[in-house]
Design an enzyme around this catalytic site. Structure first.
Site, PDB file in Angstrom:
ATOM      1  N   ASN A  53       0.758  -1.235  -0.052  1.00  0.00           N
ATOM      2  CA  ASN A  53       0.176   0.092  -0.087  1.00  0.00           C
ATOM      3  C   ASN A  53       0.786   1.126   0.133  1.00  0.00           C
ATOM      4  O   ASN A  53       2.058   1.091   0.752  1.00  0.00           O
ATOM      5  CB  ASN A  53      -1.100  -0.200   1.214  1.00  0.00           C
ATOM      6  CG  ASN A  53      -0.430  -0.289   2.416  1.00  0.00           C
ATOM      7  OD1 ASN A  53       0.555  -0.846   2.740  1.00  0.00           O
ATOM      8  ND2 ASN A  53      -1.082   0.352   3.593  1.00  0.00           N
ATOM      9  N   GLU A  55       0.451   5.195   0.829  1.00  0.00           N
ATOM     10  CA  GLU A  55      -0.530   6.224   1.349  1.00  0.00           C
ATOM     11  C   GLU A  55      -0.321   7.713   0.818  1.00  0.00           C
ATOM     12  O   GLU A  55       0.933   7.666   0.321  1.00  0.00           O
ATOM     13  CB  GLU A  55      -0.855   6.115   3.045  1.00  0.00           C
ATOM     14  CG  GLU A  55      -1.271   4.832   3.104  1.00  0.00           C
ATOM     15  CD  GLU A  55      -1.458   4.737   4.888  1.00  0.00           C
ATOM     16  OE1 GLU A  55      -2.285   3.840   5.229  1.00  0.00           O
ATOM     17  OE2 GLU A  55      -1.088   5.684   5.407  1.00  0.00           O
ATOM     18  N   CYS A  64      -4.160   0.696  -2.361  1.00  0.00           N
ATOM     19  CA  CYS A  64      -3.826  -0.565  -1.530  1.00  0.00           C
ATOM     20  C   CYS A  64      -2.788  -1.395  -2.386  1.00  0.00           C
ATOM     21  O   CYS A  64      -2.599  -1.222  -3.460  1.00  0.00           O
ATOM     22  CB  CYS A  64      -5.133  -1.321  -1.676  1.00  0.00           C
ATOM     23  SG  CYS A  64      -6.685  -0.383  -1.092  1.00  0.00           S
ATOM     24  N   GLU A  66      -2.820  -4.515  -3.085  1.00  0.00           N
ATOM     25  CA  GLU A  66      -3.375  -5.461  -3.910  1.00  0.00           C
ATOM     26  C   GLU A  66      -3.358  -4.823  -5.231  1.00  0.00           C
ATOM     27  O   GLU A  66      -2.939  -5.347  -6.384  1.00  0.00           O
ATOM     28  CB  GLU A  66      -4.815  -6.056  -3.652  1.00  0.00           C
ATOM     29  CG  GLU A  66      -4.806  -6.487  -2.438  1.00  0.00           C
ATOM     30  CD  GLU A  66      -5.160  -5.768  -1.080  1.00  0.00           C
ATOM     31  OE1 GLU A  66      -4.539  -4.733  -1.153  1.00  0.00           O
ATOM     32  OE2 GLU A  66      -5.822  -6.220  -0.315  1.00  0.00           O
ATOM     33  N   CYS A  97     -10.047  -4.983  -0.064  1.00  0.00           N
ATOM     34  CA  CYS A  97     -11.151  -4.133   0.296  1.00  0.00           C
ATOM     35  C   CYS A  97     -12.178  -4.388  -1.072  1.00  0.00           C
ATOM     36  O   CYS A  97     -11.805  -4.824  -1.925  1.00  0.00           O
ATOM     37  CB  CYS A  97     -10.727  -2.820   0.469  1.00  0.00           C
ATOM     38  SG  CYS A  97     -10.213  -1.911  -0.987  1.00  0.00           S
ATOM     39  N   CYS A 100     -10.521  -3.110  -4.364  1.00  0.00           N
ATOM     40  CA  CYS A 100      -9.435  -3.950  -4.970  1.00  0.00           C
ATOM     41  C   CYS A 100     -10.279  -5.342  -5.545  1.00  0.00           C
ATOM     42  O   CYS A 100      -9.917  -5.932  -6.572  1.00  0.00           O
ATOM     43  CB  CYS A 100      -8.699  -4.583  -3.843  1.00  0.00           C
ATOM     44  SG  CYS A 100      -7.372  -3.056  -3.628  1.00  0.00           S
TER      45      CYS A 100
END
Ligand code: ZN
Length: 144
Positions: A53, A55, A64, A66, A97, A100
């Site tokens: 990830n 940010e 993310c 993924e 999530c 994703c």
């Protein structure tokens, strides 16, 4: 990377994929949430793409792990995927999530997803179970 050569001849085990996801997790840029995520995506051609990830101070631009793995693979010409391992700080068996799941669905009718559970057990899910009655490219063909 050396693990790519290691898996040219054979498929990685779920544990090996999780180890690679954990390796990617160490590179996560998560100064705000402190929730570091790593992902290892296995393509049908046998390559593995890692993601973590990333940010952002604006929060909304966070991506993310993924999706980073998927985008890396797509940018290298890979579009068919077989499995995804996700390493998180949690041992609750957290899956990807919703965003994703939808991005994965764009490229996979189904996909095996490995997550960690308490005691470092690895659970596996199918994307079709995590995103039932999904919306994908086939839904745009205009037919009834
Ligand atoms: Zn996500």
């Amino acid at each position: 990377m050396d693990y790519q050569n290691e898996f040219k001849q054979r498929k990685p085990s779920p544990q090996e994929m999780m180890d690679l996801a954990e390796k990617a997790r160490k590179l996560a840029y998560a100064p705000y949430s402190k929730y570091q995520v790593g992902a290892a995506l296995l393509t049908k051609s046998g390559k593995i793409y890692l993601g973590c990830n990333v940010e952002n101070a604006s929060y909304g631009l966070t991506v993310c792990g993924e999706r980073v793995a998927v985008f890396k693979a797509i940018s290298e010409g890979e579009t068919e995927f077989e499995a995804l391992a996700i390493a998180t700080p949690s041992r609750r068996g957290n899956g990807p999530c919703g965003s994703c799941r939808q991005v994965l669905r764009e490229f996979c009718n189904d996909l095996t997803i490995y997550v960690r559970k308490e005691g470092d057990k690895i659970l596996s899910f199918q994307l079709t179970d995590l995103l039932p009655k999904s919306f994908g490219p086939q839904n745009l063909d205009g037919s009834e």
